[in-house]
Scaffold this motif. Structure first.
Motif, PDB file in Angstrom:
ATOM      1  N   HIS A 120       0.804  -1.210   0.000  1.00 50.95           N
ATOM      2  CA  HIS A 120       0.000   0.000   0.000  1.00 50.95           C
ATOM      3  C   HIS A 120       0.849   1.279   0.000  1.00 50.95           C
ATOM      4  N   LEU A 121       2.153   1.123  -0.036  1.00 49.79           N
ATOM      5  CA  LEU A 121       3.033   2.282   0.049  1.00 49.79           C
ATOM      6  C   LEU A 121       2.814   3.240  -1.114  1.00 49.79           C
ATOM      7  N   LYS A 122       2.741   4.511  -0.754  1.00 49.36           N
ATOM      8  CA  LYS A 122       2.676   5.578  -1.757  1.00 49.36           C
ATOM      9  C   LYS A 122       3.906   6.476  -1.699  1.00 49.36           C
ATOM     10  N   LYS A 123       4.472   6.620  -0.503  1.00 49.67           N
ATOM     11  CA  LYS A 123       5.638   7.490  -0.333  1.00 49.67           C
ATOM     12  C   LYS A 123       6.739   6.703   0.357  1.00 49.67           C
ATOM     13  N   VAL A 124       7.855   6.525  -0.340  1.00 51.73           N
ATOM     14  CA  VAL A 124       8.976   5.730   0.164  1.00 51.73           C
ATOM     15  C   VAL A 124      10.217   6.605   0.193  1.00 51.73           C
ATOM     16  N   TYR A 125      10.763   6.780   1.404  1.00 49.50           N
ATOM     17  CA  TYR A 125      11.974   7.580   1.594  1.00 49.50           C
ATOM     18  C   TYR A 125      13.041   6.683   2.221  1.00 49.50           C
ATOM     19  N   THR A 145       3.761   7.583  -5.305  1.00 49.63           N
ATOM     20  CA  THR A 145       3.889   8.990  -5.720  1.00 49.63           C
ATOM     21  C   THR A 145       5.281   9.546  -5.444  1.00 49.63           C
ATOM     22  N   HIS A 146       5.938   9.034  -4.394  1.00 53.06           N
ATOM     23  CA  HIS A 146       7.262   9.532  -4.000  1.00 53.06           C
ATOM     24  C   HIS A 146       8.207   8.339  -3.847  1.00 53.06           C
ATOM     25  N   LEU A 187       5.509  13.564 -13.357  1.00 52.22           N
ATOM     26  CA  LEU A 187       6.766  13.841 -12.635  1.00 52.22           C
ATOM     27  C   LEU A 187       6.946  15.335 -12.383  1.00 52.22           C
ATOM     28  N   VAL A 188       7.271  15.628 -11.111  1.00 52.45           N
ATOM     29  CA  VAL A 188       7.567  16.997 -10.693  1.00 52.45           C
ATOM     30  C   VAL A 188       9.066  17.161 -10.467  1.00 52.45           C
ATOM     31  N   GLU A 189       9.698  16.138  -9.892  1.00 55.70           N
ATOM     32  CA  GLU A 189      11.143  16.169  -9.682  1.00 55.70           C
ATOM     33  C   GLU A 189      11.742  14.854 -10.172  1.00 55.70           C
ATOM     34  N   LEU A 190      12.813  14.955 -10.963  1.00 56.35           N
ATOM     35  CA  LEU A 190      13.543  13.790 -11.459  1.00 56.35           C
ATOM     36  C   LEU A 190      15.029  14.030 -11.200  1.00 56.35           C
ATOM     37  N   VAL A 191      15.591  13.229 -10.297  1.00 52.85           N
ATOM     38  CA  VAL A 191      16.977  13.420  -9.873  1.00 52.85           C
ATOM     39  C   VAL A 191      17.730  12.109 -10.063  1.00 52.85           C
ATOM     40  N   LEU A 192      18.684  12.098 -10.998  1.00 49.22           N
ATOM     41  CA  LEU A 192      19.487  10.916 -11.320  1.00 49.22           C
ATOM     42  C   LEU A 192      20.979  11.184 -11.132  1.00 49.22           C
ATOM     43  N   ALA A 193      21.339  12.251 -10.502  1.00 45.38           N
ATOM     44  CA  ALA A 193      22.740  12.688 -10.421  1.00 45.38           C
ATOM     45  C   ALA A 193      23.635  11.611  -9.826  1.00 45.38           C
ATOM     46  N   ASN A 194      24.870  11.543 -10.330  1.00 43.58           N
ATOM     47  CA  ASN A 194      25.888  10.622  -9.827  1.00 43.58           C
ATOM     48  C   ASN A 194      25.457   9.171  -9.934  1.00 43.58           C
ATOM     49  N   ASN A 232       9.926   0.460 -16.152  1.00 40.61           N
ATOM     50  CA  ASN A 232       8.495   0.571 -15.846  1.00 40.61           C
ATOM     51  C   ASN A 232       8.221   1.482 -14.652  1.00 40.61           C
ATOM     52  N   ILE A 233       9.242   1.790 -13.858  1.00 39.63           N
ATOM     53  CA  ILE A 233       9.027   2.720 -12.744  1.00 39.63           C
ATOM     54  C   ILE A 233       8.706   4.115 -13.285  1.00 39.63           C
ATOM     55  N   PHE A 234       9.352   4.486 -14.393  1.00 43.10           N
ATOM     56  CA  PHE A 234       9.060   5.797 -14.980  1.00 43.10           C
ATOM     57  C   PHE A 234       7.598   5.915 -15.418  1.00 43.10           C
ATOM     58  N   GLN A 235       6.948   4.780 -15.672  1.00 44.98           N
ATOM     59  CA  GLN A 235       5.596   4.802 -16.212  1.00 44.98           C
ATOM     60  C   GLN A 235       4.523   4.716 -15.132  1.00 44.98           C
ATOM     61  N   LEU A 236       4.920   4.695 -13.854  1.00 43.06           N
ATOM     62  CA  LEU A 236       3.914   4.647 -12.796  1.00 43.06           C
ATOM     63  C   LEU A 236       2.969   5.838 -12.930  1.00 43.06           C
ATOM     64  N   PRO A 237       1.666   5.600 -12.919  1.00 40.46           N
ATOM     65  CA  PRO A 237       0.733   6.670 -13.292  1.00 40.46           C
ATOM     66  C   PRO A 237       0.654   7.827 -12.311  1.00 40.46           C
ATOM     67  N   SER A 238       1.017   7.583 -11.022  1.00 38.63           N
ATOM     68  CA  SER A 238       0.897   8.632 -10.008  1.00 38.63           C
ATOM     69  C   SER A 238       2.243   9.186  -9.554  1.00 38.63           C
ATOM     70  N   LEU A 239       3.339   8.670 -10.108  1.00 41.08           N
ATOM     71  CA  LEU A 239       4.667   9.053  -9.622  1.00 41.08           C
ATOM     72  C   LEU A 239       4.954  10.521  -9.909  1.00 41.08           C
TER      73      LEU A 239
END
Length: 887
Positions: A145-150, A172-173, A219-226, A188-195
């Motif tokens: 059921h996770l929507k936000k994973v930090y 979403t996160h 997508l609001v923020e996309l961070v792939l640095a390093n 397929n993670i990029f295609q998540l409808p609510s991410l």
């Protein structure tokens, strides 16, 4: 309600005998309220200690939200009893110094929607919380059921399971920064409808590509640095209309910058530094009027800096450094009044810069234009005042004197004035410049001759890097402040003894005093720095006496270079404590000792140079199979060693049995540190001197694939062992000027990477093995002045060798010698002209081709500065140093 749990947690610190009684008291005082609590927020509540599984906290079975973030649980484990809170929908344990493995019981919290375990690190920022047993895969399979994973800064050390996108379809996160992720990122993670938020930065073993994005992507923020994401940016990236931050810095992206980025009109942060983008900046990016951060450093971008940048009026940080931009700096840049940082270093910019124009930029703190072809117009005092700089880079700007305006700068933290033409003495007002803030001062490679009334100890209390190298400074060694980490005065004309005040620098990591005229002894107190000092470079001075103890457990020394002095005595056995040592260079001294076989226990030693001393005796046999296990370069030439060649060592030098790698880098001892907002990485190049037949060459850099053995000019006798043919990575072998006998072993034909072979000035006999013709990389071959006979092998590389390679062997015949084989003395074609100097001169230049053209060795070869948020590198020394170092 927070006071209730605070009391419960504080109970853990009370006397153990009263623990249960105190918990009962708290429970009784608050009645039945414990059973109905739904939300408990104790974030940033100054909690300290640990939580036992028996704590009353875990009786709050109706809890749905529990936040213990930003506290200090003193590196204790997450209690297993956390699984009892089965109704939890939100769990926050961020930055609370939890330690160890995440418990399996956490997987019982099947109702979790929000999980935040991020930021649990040690004092140096290293992850201390582990998600391995259970794993990320286990988490994805159980907490659906996770929507936000930090999970940033949690040690995951695994691939990202493909099931993440299918099991967590409402995500979403997703924050997985610095988790040790491996393998390829699932598309397929990029295609998540609510991410909306995706960040996987600082995972250097994570690969991946960007997909074909759809208009529906949120997508609001996309961070792939390093990471190691690669490929070209798809044109479809312009469909991410909600994107406000795109950070792909320090990846492996290639190609042109797509003009479709101009559709991302909500972008505020665009960071694309340190990739392989080429071509010009698309003019369509002028549409990105909301940009506050624009970073393109470290690519291969060309053309002029576009004047349309003035349209980006919200910019606070603009970094175009280390590209191939040319032309002048457009004056329109100085209309961007919101700029805090303007970085243009390391391009091909030309023209003049009038510093008065900076008075318009009231908010400017960082201005870096070093390493171009610019000239600074002398600052003229007007009613306008320059901003208060924190970082100022004017290296290579044709300055001839210290700019006067620096006298009024009292907030400087970093000042680069390297590679200018500043002459004369350092004026006394410099000692009072930004006295309370200055951390880095580089005056490398100017024309400075001395110091005007220097204080006994330089006054900057926060100084970290002081580089005065490559000038003509005279006088005694100035003492830097105790806070100094990096200190270089190499390449000057300083005299006198090395002051013991150096030993007050208890955090010193790099000490470079080479190529001066220092005399006296090496200070014994340097042993007090062995736990912090990484690089000690005292070569090319007039130091006398013995080598003091330099290493005490634990020792951090990685490079010691004392060559080119007048050091006597023995090699101190305390060097066996230098367990991190990679390079030991003691050549060209007066050391009188036997072969230091005990150095073989050093697990990291790669370079051992003891040439031109008074060493003697037999080398002997190793006592264990792991001795010198990483050795790649050994130079024992010009000593008095006797006995057989060390055949048993040849059999165990495993690092020499490795063929050359495809990706070439230089041997370096990188040292680094973090001070406040700056992270510094300093690559210090290994260097060495090699010589033969009276010719000496100094090489400022050493390729990390180079493998060389030089045992020349000793008294070795006996035959060359066949085992030397097992060292298949050898590129240079010099056994000249000994008393070796017997045939040249045919096993040398196994050394297929060999570029230089010198066996001259021995007593070798028999024929030259014809198998050596197959050594197609061989550039230098010298067997002159032996007792060889028979036909010289013909063809391939042997067709390029001159008479000088074979002279002094009366029994040899065939080209290139004039003596024909078969008792015929008929003349052959005229021999090629021998090299100048000795007829058997061995030239290491071919083996080490390219080394001498490198950067000036030492700390001045390259500083790299990184700020955390945007990977903002400030490379201050060297031209086109393309090996980016990352954290």
């Amino acid at each position: 309600m927070s006071m209730l749990l605070l009391n419960l947690l504080l109970i853990q610190k009370l006397h153990r005998g009263n623990l249960m009684e105190r918990e009962k008291e708290v429970i009784a005082a608050h009645g039945m309220v414990l059973s109905v609590i739904g939300r408990l927020n104790l974030g940033s509540s100054c909690l300290y200690g640990s939580i036992n599984s028996s704590s009353s906290l875990f009786r709050l079975v109706h809890l749905e939200i529990l936040d213990l973030s930003d506290n200090d649980f003193n590196f204790s484990k997450i209690p297993r009893a956390i699984g009892q809170l089965s109704r939890l929908r939100g769990l926050g344990l961020r930055s609370s110094r939890f330690f160890g493995q995440v418990p399996f019981e956490l997987l019982a919290l099947s109702n979790l929607v929000i999980l935040d375990l991020s930021g649990n690190t040690d004092f140096w920022g290293n992850p201390v919380l582990h998600l391995q047993k259970p794993s990320l895969t286990d988490l994805v399979q159980n907490l659906t059921h996770l929507k936000k994973v930090y999970l940033s800064k949690v040690n995951v050390s695994s691939i990202i399971p493909h099931a993440l996108a299918t099991n967590l379809s409402a995500l979403t996160h997703l924050f997985l920064d610095d988790c040790g992720l491996q393998g390829e990122f699932p598309l397929n993670i990029f295609q998540l409808p609510s991410l909306q938020f995706l960040s996987v930065s600082f995972n250097p073993d994570l690969t991946g590509y960007l997909p074909d994005f759809q208009e529906t992507n949120l997508l609001v923020e996309l961070v792939l640095a390093n990471t190691r994401f690669s490929g070209e940016l798809p044109t479809s990236i312009g469909r991410l209309g909600s994107l406000t931050e795109l950070d792909i810095s320090s990846c492996n992206f290639t190609g042109l910058i797509p003009s479709s980025l101009s559709h991302l009109t909500q972008l505020s942060d665009l960071a694309m530094s340190f990739n392989h983008f080429s071509g010009p900046i698309p003019s369509s990016l002028a549409n990105l009027t909301q940009l506050t951060v624009f970073l393109l450093a470290g690519n291969q971008l060309i053309g002029q800096i576009p004047s349309w940048l003035m349209n980006l009026t919200q910019l606070t940080l603009l970094d175009l450094g280390d590209n191939y931009f040319e032309g002048s700096i457009p004056s329109s840049l100085f209309e961007l009044v919101n700029l805090h940082k303007l970085v243009l270093f390391g391009n091909n910019l030309t023209g003049t810069v009038e510093l008065n124009i900076l008075s318009k930029l009231k908010n400017l703190t960082d201005f870096q234009i070093s390493d171009n072809h610019l000239s600074i117009l002398h600052y003229t005092k007007t009613n306008a005042t320059l901003p208060k700089f924190q970082l100022l880079g004017l290296g290579g700007c044709n300055l001839t004197e210290f700019p006067d305006f620096l006298q009024n700068q009292d907030e400087l933290e970093v000042l680069f004035l390297h590679e200018n033409k500043i002459h004369g003495s350092i004026p006394k007002w410099v000692w009072n410049m930004s006295i309370e803030t200055l951390q880095v001062l580089s005056l490398f490679q100017n024309r400075l001759t001395g110091f005007d009334q220097p204080p006994a100890i330089l006054p900057w209390s926060r100084m970290r890097i002081l580089d005065l190298g490559s000038n003509t400074l005279k006088g005694s060694l100035p003492a830097p402040p105790p806070s100094t980490y990096i200190y270089s005065v190499s390449g000057n004309e300083l005299t006198g003894e090395i002051s013991p005040l150096i030993c007050n620098l208890t955090s010193l990591k790099l000490l470079a005093l080479s190529s001066n005229n220092f005399s006296g002894r090496i200070p014994h107190c340097l042993i007090s720095l062995s736990s912090s000092l990484s690089i000690l470079d005292l070569k090319h001075n007039n130091l006398r006496g013995t080598i003091p103890p330099l290493c005490f457990n634990p020792s951090n020394l990685r490079m010691i270079d004392l060559s080119g002095n007048k050091i006597q005595g023995q090699i101190p056995r305390s060097l066996a404590n230098c367990t991190m040592l990679e390079q030991l260079v003691l050549g060209n001294n007066l050391i009188n000792d036997t072969f230091p076989s005990w150095l073989g226990s050093l697990p990291m030693l790669q370079v051992l140079i003891l040439r031109s001393n008074l060493l003697h005796g037999a080398i002997g046999s190793p006592k264990a199979n792991f001795e010198f296990s990483k050795l790649r370069i050994i130079d024992l030439s010009n000593n008095g060693f006797t006995g057989d060649l060390p055949s048993e060592y040849f059999q165990i030098w495993d690092a020499m049995d490795v063929v050359a790698a495809d990706h070439l880098t230089y041997m370096q001892a990188d040292t680094g540190f973090v001070v406040e907002k700056y992270t510094w990485l300093i690559p210090y190049d290994f260097s060495m001197t090699m010589s033969s037949k009276g010719t000496t060459r100094y090489f400022q850099k050493i390729l990390d694939v180079l493998i060389v053995i030089d045992l020349s000019s000793n008294k070795f006798y006996g035959e060359i062992p066949e085992s030397i043919g097992d060292l298949k990575g050898l590129q240079g072998l010099n056994l000249s000027n000994n008393a070796l006998t017997g045939p040249i072993p045919t096993s040398l034909a196994n050394l297929t990477w060999l570029e230089a072979l010198d066996l001259s000035q021995n007593k070798l006999s028999s024929q030259i093995p014809p198998q050596l013709v197959e050594l197609t990389f061989l550039e230098i071959f010298d067997v002159s002045h032996n007792n060889l006979s028979g036909l010289i092998p013909q063809g391939k590389q042997f067709a390029t060798f001159s008479n000088a390679s074979f002279n002094g062997n009366p029994g040899l015949c065939g080209s290139p010698l004039s003596k024909a084989c078969g008792n015929s003395e008929a003349s052959l074609p005229a021999p090629s002209t021998p090299r100048q100097g000795s007829s058997s001169e061995f030239d290491w230049k071919i083996v080490l081709m390219g080394y001498g053209s490198g950067l000036v060795t030492g700390v001045s070869s390259g500083y790299i500065l990184i700020t955390w948020k945007h990977e903002w590198f400030v490379r201050t020394f060297g031209k086109r140093h393309r090996k980016w170092i990352r954290t």
